[in-house]
Motif scaffolding. Sequence first.
Motif, PDB file in Angstrom:
ATOM      1  N   LEU A 129     -90.181 -15.662  50.130  1.00  0.00           N
ATOM      2  CA  LEU A 129     -89.675 -14.331  49.773  1.00  0.00           C
ATOM      3  C   LEU A 129     -89.248 -14.288  48.312  1.00  0.00           C
ATOM      4  O   LEU A 129     -89.472 -13.286  47.619  1.00  0.00           O
ATOM      5  N   CYS A 130     -88.656 -15.369  47.836  1.00  0.00           N
ATOM      6  CA  CYS A 130     -88.249 -15.430  46.429  1.00  0.00           C
ATOM      7  C   CYS A 130     -89.469 -15.371  45.508  1.00  0.00           C
ATOM      8  O   CYS A 130     -89.457 -14.651  44.495  1.00  0.00           O
ATOM      9  N   TYR A 131     -90.519 -16.122  45.861  1.00  0.00           N
ATOM     10  CA  TYR A 131     -91.728 -16.071  45.039  1.00  0.00           C
ATOM     11  C   TYR A 131     -92.307 -14.651  45.015  1.00  0.00           C
ATOM     12  O   TYR A 131     -92.800 -14.178  43.989  1.00  0.00           O
ATOM     13  N   GLU A 132     -92.271 -13.959  46.145  1.00  0.00           N
ATOM     14  CA  GLU A 132     -92.728 -12.571  46.183  1.00  0.00           C
ATOM     15  C   GLU A 132     -91.842 -11.689  45.308  1.00  0.00           C
ATOM     16  O   GLU A 132     -92.333 -10.798  44.599  1.00  0.00           O
ATOM     17  N   ALA A 133     -90.537 -11.924  45.360  1.00  0.00           N
ATOM     18  CA  ALA A 133     -89.607 -11.131  44.552  1.00  0.00           C
ATOM     19  C   ALA A 133     -89.862 -11.312  43.063  1.00  0.00           C
ATOM     20  O   ALA A 133     -89.801 -10.346  42.280  1.00  0.00           O
ATOM     21  N   PHE A 134     -90.150 -12.558  42.645  1.00  0.00           N
ATOM     22  CA  PHE A 134     -90.394 -12.830  41.229  1.00  0.00           C
ATOM     23  C   PHE A 134     -91.608 -12.062  40.702  1.00  0.00           C
ATOM     24  O   PHE A 134     -91.725 -11.841  39.494  1.00  0.00           O
ATOM     25  N   GLU A 135     -92.510 -11.666  41.591  1.00  0.00           N
ATOM     26  CA  GLU A 135     -93.713 -10.951  41.169  1.00  0.00           C
ATOM     27  C   GLU A 135     -93.533  -9.430  41.207  1.00  0.00           C
ATOM     28  O   GLU A 135     -94.484  -8.695  40.934  1.00  0.00           O
ATOM     29  N   THR A 136     -92.341  -8.955  41.577  1.00  0.00           N
ATOM     30  CA  THR A 136     -92.100  -7.514  41.654  1.00  0.00           C
ATOM     31  C   THR A 136     -90.928  -7.133  40.754  1.00  0.00           C
ATOM     32  O   THR A 136     -90.407  -7.960  39.997  1.00  0.00           O
ATOM     33  N   ASP A 137     -90.502  -5.887  40.879  1.00  0.00           N
ATOM     34  CA  ASP A 137     -89.412  -5.385  40.035  1.00  0.00           C
ATOM     35  C   ASP A 137     -88.625  -4.338  40.805  1.00  0.00           C
ATOM     36  O   ASP A 137     -89.040  -3.891  41.884  1.00  0.00           O
ATOM     37  N   GLY A 138     -87.476  -3.974  40.255  1.00  0.00           N
ATOM     38  CA  GLY A 138     -86.700  -2.857  40.804  1.00  0.00           C
ATOM     39  C   GLY A 138     -86.197  -3.099  42.213  1.00  0.00           C
ATOM     40  O   GLY A 138     -85.755  -4.188  42.580  1.00  0.00           O
ATOM     41  N   LYS A 139     -86.256  -2.036  43.042  1.00  0.00           N
ATOM     42  CA  LYS A 139     -85.721  -2.072  44.404  1.00  0.00           C
ATOM     43  C   LYS A 139     -86.416  -3.119  45.273  1.00  0.00           C
ATOM     44  O   LYS A 139     -85.783  -3.769  46.103  1.00  0.00           O
ATOM     45  N   ALA A 140     -87.724  -3.246  45.119  1.00  0.00           N
ATOM     46  CA  ALA A 140     -88.459  -4.227  45.924  1.00  0.00           C
ATOM     47  C   ALA A 140     -87.982  -5.641  45.620  1.00  0.00           C
ATOM     48  O   ALA A 140     -87.811  -6.464  46.531  1.00  0.00           O
ATOM     49  N   ARG A 141     -87.735  -5.925  44.375  1.00  0.00           N
ATOM     50  CA  ARG A 141     -87.245  -7.254  43.964  1.00  0.00           C
ATOM     51  C   ARG A 141     -85.879  -7.527  44.591  1.00  0.00           C
ATOM     52  O   ARG A 141     -85.646  -8.607  45.139  1.00  0.00           O
ATOM     53  N   GLU A 142     -85.001  -6.525  44.528  1.00  0.00           N
ATOM     54  CA  GLU A 142     -83.659  -6.699  45.098  1.00  0.00           C
ATOM     55  C   GLU A 142     -83.724  -6.854  46.622  1.00  0.00           C
ATOM     56  O   GLU A 142     -83.021  -7.695  47.201  1.00  0.00           O
ATOM     57  N   ARG A 143     -84.566  -6.051  47.278  1.00  0.00           N
ATOM     58  CA  ARG A 143     -84.664  -6.125  48.736  1.00  0.00           C
ATOM     59  C   ARG A 143     -85.129  -7.506  49.182  1.00  0.00           C
ATOM     60  O   ARG A 143     -84.566  -8.115  50.095  1.00  0.00           O
ATOM     61  N   LEU A 144     -86.163  -8.035  48.518  1.00  0.00           N
ATOM     62  CA  LEU A 144     -86.674  -9.357  48.871  1.00  0.00           C
ATOM     63  C   LEU A 144     -85.649 -10.449  48.595  1.00  0.00           C
ATOM     64  O   LEU A 144     -85.524 -11.414  49.367  1.00  0.00           O
ATOM     65  N   ALA A 145     -84.892 -10.291  47.513  1.00  0.00           N
ATOM     66  CA  ALA A 145     -83.848 -11.266  47.188  1.00  0.00           C
ATOM     67  C   ALA A 145     -82.775 -11.296  48.267  1.00  0.00           C
ATOM     68  O   ALA A 145     -82.310 -12.370  48.685  1.00  0.00           O
ATOM     69  N   ASN A 148     -80.193 -17.051  45.004  1.00  0.00           N
ATOM     70  CA  ASN A 148     -78.954 -16.826  44.259  1.00  0.00           C
ATOM     71  C   ASN A 148     -79.233 -16.399  42.822  1.00  0.00           C
ATOM     72  O   ASN A 148     -78.537 -15.536  42.279  1.00  0.00           O
ATOM     73  N   LEU A 149     -80.246 -16.993  42.209  1.00  0.00           N
ATOM     74  CA  LEU A 149     -80.597 -16.579  40.845  1.00  0.00           C
ATOM     75  C   LEU A 149     -81.033 -15.122  40.821  1.00  0.00           C
ATOM     76  O   LEU A 149     -80.650 -14.354  39.914  1.00  0.00           O
ATOM     77  N   LEU A 150     -81.827 -14.716  41.802  1.00  0.00           N
ATOM     78  CA  LEU A 150     -82.276 -13.325  41.861  1.00  0.00           C
ATOM     79  C   LEU A 150     -81.100 -12.384  42.087  1.00  0.00           C
ATOM     80  O   LEU A 150     -81.010 -11.318  41.456  1.00  0.00           O
ATOM     81  N   MET A 151     -80.190 -12.746  42.979  1.00  0.00           N
ATOM     82  CA  MET A 151     -79.049 -11.871  43.267  1.00  0.00           C
ATOM     83  C   MET A 151     -78.121 -11.739  42.067  1.00  0.00           C
ATOM     84  O   MET A 151     -77.444 -10.712  41.909  1.00  0.00           O
ATOM     85  N   ALA A 152     -78.099 -12.749  41.199  1.00  0.00           N
ATOM     86  CA  ALA A 152     -77.272 -12.654  39.993  1.00  0.00           C
ATOM     87  C   ALA A 152     -77.700 -11.480  39.114  1.00  0.00           C
ATOM     88  O   ALA A 152     -76.903 -10.962  38.323  1.00  0.00           O
ATOM     89  N   GLU A 153     -78.948 -11.058  39.257  1.00  0.00           N
ATOM     90  CA  GLU A 153     -79.435  -9.916  38.474  1.00  0.00           C
ATOM     91  C   GLU A 153     -78.850  -8.594  38.963  1.00  0.00           C
ATOM     92  O   GLU A 153     -78.724  -7.639  38.187  1.00  0.00           O
ATOM     93  N   PHE A 154     -78.508  -8.533  40.251  1.00  0.00           N
ATOM     94  CA  PHE A 154     -78.206  -7.223  40.859  1.00  0.00           C
ATOM     95  C   PHE A 154     -76.723  -6.971  41.123  1.00  0.00           C
ATOM     96  O   PHE A 154     -76.331  -5.828  41.341  1.00  0.00           O
ATOM     97  N   VAL A 155     -75.910  -8.014  41.124  1.00  0.00           N
ATOM     98  CA  VAL A 155     -74.467  -7.774  41.281  1.00  0.00           C
ATOM     99  C   VAL A 155     -73.899  -7.309  39.955  1.00  0.00           C
ATOM    100  O   VAL A 155     -74.403  -7.661  38.883  1.00  0.00           O
TER     101      VAL A 155
END
Length: 611
Positions: free
Chosen positions: A388-404, A418-425
Amino acid sequence: MVGRNDPCPCGSGKKYKKCCGREETVDLQQVIDAELESVLVDFAEQGLEPKEFHQLTQRLSSWHSALAKVFDRDTIEALAFEAFIFHDRSDIWRNYIARKMKTQKRQRILDVLALWEEPFYLIAEVQEVENGILQIRDKVTGDIHQMKNITDAKAGEWIFGIVMHSLRDGQPILQPAEGLITIPAFQQSVVEKLAARLKEGVSDSLDLYRLLATGAVDLGLSAFQEEVMGLVSGFIDDYGLKNEAIEGIAFSFLKEVPVKARKPEGVAAGILQAASDFGLFEEVYVPQQIIAEELGTTVGTLSKYRDMVGEFVIERVGHSDSVQSPQPAVVPAVVTEMGTDPRVTEQGLWEMMKRTANAGSEAELNKILQQPNVKYKPVTDAERAQLLCYEAFETDGKARERLAREALQLDSKSGDANLLMAEFVEHNVEKELHYLNALNTGYRTFDNSFDIPWGYVPNRPFFRALFSYGAWLMEQDRYDKAIEQLTEIMDRNPLDHQGAKWLLLSAYIHAGKWKQASDFIDGFALEDNSGIGMYFHYLHDLHTGLLKPHEKSKMKDFIKKRNPHLFKLLKEGKKPGAFPRRLSLQKGNKDESELIYWLIYGIGETKSFIE
């Protein structure tokens, strides 16, 4: 000129008009070639007695068993036949030639048949190819010979098989048997073993061919792979690149990594760029734009396959028991891909590692590697979270946050989640908590048993966490803490596949540690000093007041010409924000300007760049 009533020059004893002069359009050498060919054909059809033929068929099973992984059935049978008649039971061949010589009257054919009585094994390097004739050097004796190019061999390659001394138009030439084998230039270890065996003397021909089966990789390539190899070899020839390792990397990569590509040009360009990055072009400098143009592809496509090849080689070096201390020449000296997101090839490497983890033998492993690169089906929540993280790294915006968030729910300790979630908090305390969680997981799972820790894919989320956290700390002006993270990357992976050295250098300067920055940059490779490193040299010289007025003018001219996009960013003076997720660096492009601007923004000396 031969008169029609003169003796025929072929030596038959007949008048020219009743022999080779019967048809003036017939070339004498063509007549001789045809008769010699008939000698070989007749032997293939009726040269063996029933008892001898039975002996030959009995040995075929052992040849098939030993060579089935390297050659097809027809080739194996041809090799076994030639080894039997020309070497292991050469008396059969000599007796046949003796019978043929009794029935011949042409002296030129008798001269050739006399030479044919002693076939021998040859391992030789192709020196030149001209008009279908090879000039070759015998590896054992050093003798130079000429021979017809029946295998379409190229200069630098090796030929191995049974040959006989012969004559053509009165000049010495070798007559090859049909089972002649071409060995790629990079299979030097196989060549050395064959040469050593020939020097010792050969008692059993199959022993020689076993060396090919055990010491060489499968030499068979698909049509697409042949096209790629042809493009790589052509480029090497055009630019005078003599390093055999380039073709070795190309061959191994094509044989071991499933590549889904529509055109061979992009793959070949990526292989060549990777070879250049590894220092295999030696003194020849060819920019990637030129490689892309020469091969008829784009820099973007080149970069994609360059990464795949680079990852493959690094992984090979990192896992090889024979490599104790990797040399800088076999790893990238200049980073061309940077960012806080993983490289596009990482997911494929991770999936392949998972697919091959349970292989019980080398045969099973090879079978898995040769299968289509189907999507891996995870078996644990941790694996599901990583995908799921690898999929998130290939997207942006809401989709990236949802997958994270989905990944974090599956595995709260996932470093990448955790690295991905650091972008959204929103709050810095929450951001730092996610960074620290990622680091804690990394410290707990890091495998330091590899010569190149970066080559072991599960280590990369930890390197990613150190890099991302270090970049975020620099955004917060917490440079001393950032220096700790970035220094740890350099300590754990001195080859620095992430380009962390640039951030560390910037952090030193922002923290006012000019002495450490000066000492650090002095250890950079020369090519860095002519690129991004030059900006830091100018900053250091401006800080120390070493630049004279004419040198400042030269500096400004360099900055304007080196990357006009950077000059525009400096003029605008906007805060750069978070470190970019993914950069593809080329001299003078926008990504390069974005990186340099992020690194030097806020350093007082940069004002002199545009004033």
